[in-house]
Design a protein around this motif. Structure first.
Motif, PDB file in Angstrom:
ATOM      1  N   UNK A 139       0.860  -1.174   0.000  1.00 17.65           N
ATOM      2  CA  UNK A 139       0.000   0.000   0.000  1.00 17.65           C
ATOM      3  C   UNK A 139       0.900   1.229   0.000  1.00 17.65           C
ATOM      4  N   UNK A 140       0.821   2.032  -1.063  1.00 11.65           N
ATOM      5  CA  UNK A 140       1.711   3.178  -1.248  1.00 11.65           C
ATOM      6  C   UNK A 140       0.923   4.475  -1.253  1.00 11.65           C
ATOM      7  N   UNK A 141       1.472   5.466  -0.557  1.00 10.63           N
ATOM      8  CA  UNK A 141       0.832   6.779  -0.551  1.00 10.63           C
ATOM      9  C   UNK A 141       1.158   7.527  -1.844  1.00 10.63           C
ATOM     10  N   UNK A 142       0.724   8.766  -1.952  1.00  7.49           N
ATOM     11  CA  UNK A 142       0.924   9.544  -3.176  1.00  7.49           C
ATOM     12  C   UNK A 142       2.377   9.948  -3.407  1.00  7.49           C
ATOM     13  N   UNK A 143       3.241   9.692  -2.445  1.00  9.24           N
ATOM     14  CA  UNK A 143       4.671   9.945  -2.612  1.00  9.24           C
ATOM     15  C   UNK A 143       5.417   8.664  -3.003  1.00  9.24           C
TER      16      UNK A 143
END
Length: 171
Positions: A139-143
């Protein structure tokens, strides 16, 4: 007697410090940007696709077509992607260096996968993510930072909870 007490206290202190170090190190690893620019060939089009993290939070699913646990989790991921597609993006990443294109195509058809399926032909991406087992959800954030992960098969509620945590962090 006092000597034993000092030794016991010393060992407990060392174990406590080791535990604190482990917790801090594992948290740092979770927020580390693993792969800045991911560019892999898409199964459906055969074209190179570069994942754009800034658009939406991203879920990467690493899998193989022959893995029984991947087959078990596929319907769960398909349902969650359909439910949350307007708020996050899901990419399937097939470990093609351990799979066959014909088997992958059959897998995608069988599970009615509509999200993009990318092919890790060399294993480079799998290595970047630590050569984890599969299925593996990142799960990756917008960065582009990994903020959560699930390794192995699990129930729908656990997977959905991670989807929701990712969305909450990006709200």
């Amino acid at each position: 007697m006092k000597k034993r007490a000092w030794m016991l206290n010393g060992m407990l202190l060392v174990l406590g410090l080791a535990a604190i170090y482990f917790i801090i190190a594992s948290q740092a690893a979770k927020t580390e940007s693993v792969y800045e620019d991911i560019s892999l060939k898409e199964l459906a089009t055969g074209r190179e696709v570069q994942i754009q993290y800034a658009d939406k939070p991203t879920v990467l699913l690493m899998f193989t077509s022959w893995c029984p646990y991947c087959n078990e989790d596929a319907p769960k991921i398909v349902a969650l992607e359909e439910q949350y597609r307007d708020r996050l993006q899901v990419y399937g990443v097939n470990l093609l260096y351990q799979d066959e294109v014909s088997e992958l195509e059959s897998y995608v058809d069988r599970h009615q996968i509509t999200y993009p399926v990318l092919m890790d032909e060399t294993g480079d991406m799998h290595r970047k993510y630590g050569r984890t087992g599969f299925p593996a959800l990142f799960f990756l954030n917008k960065q582009g930072e990994v903020v959560d992960q699930i390794l192995g098969s699990t129930d729908m509620e656990t997977i959905e909870a991670s989807f929701l945590r990712l969305l909450e962090k990006e709200a």
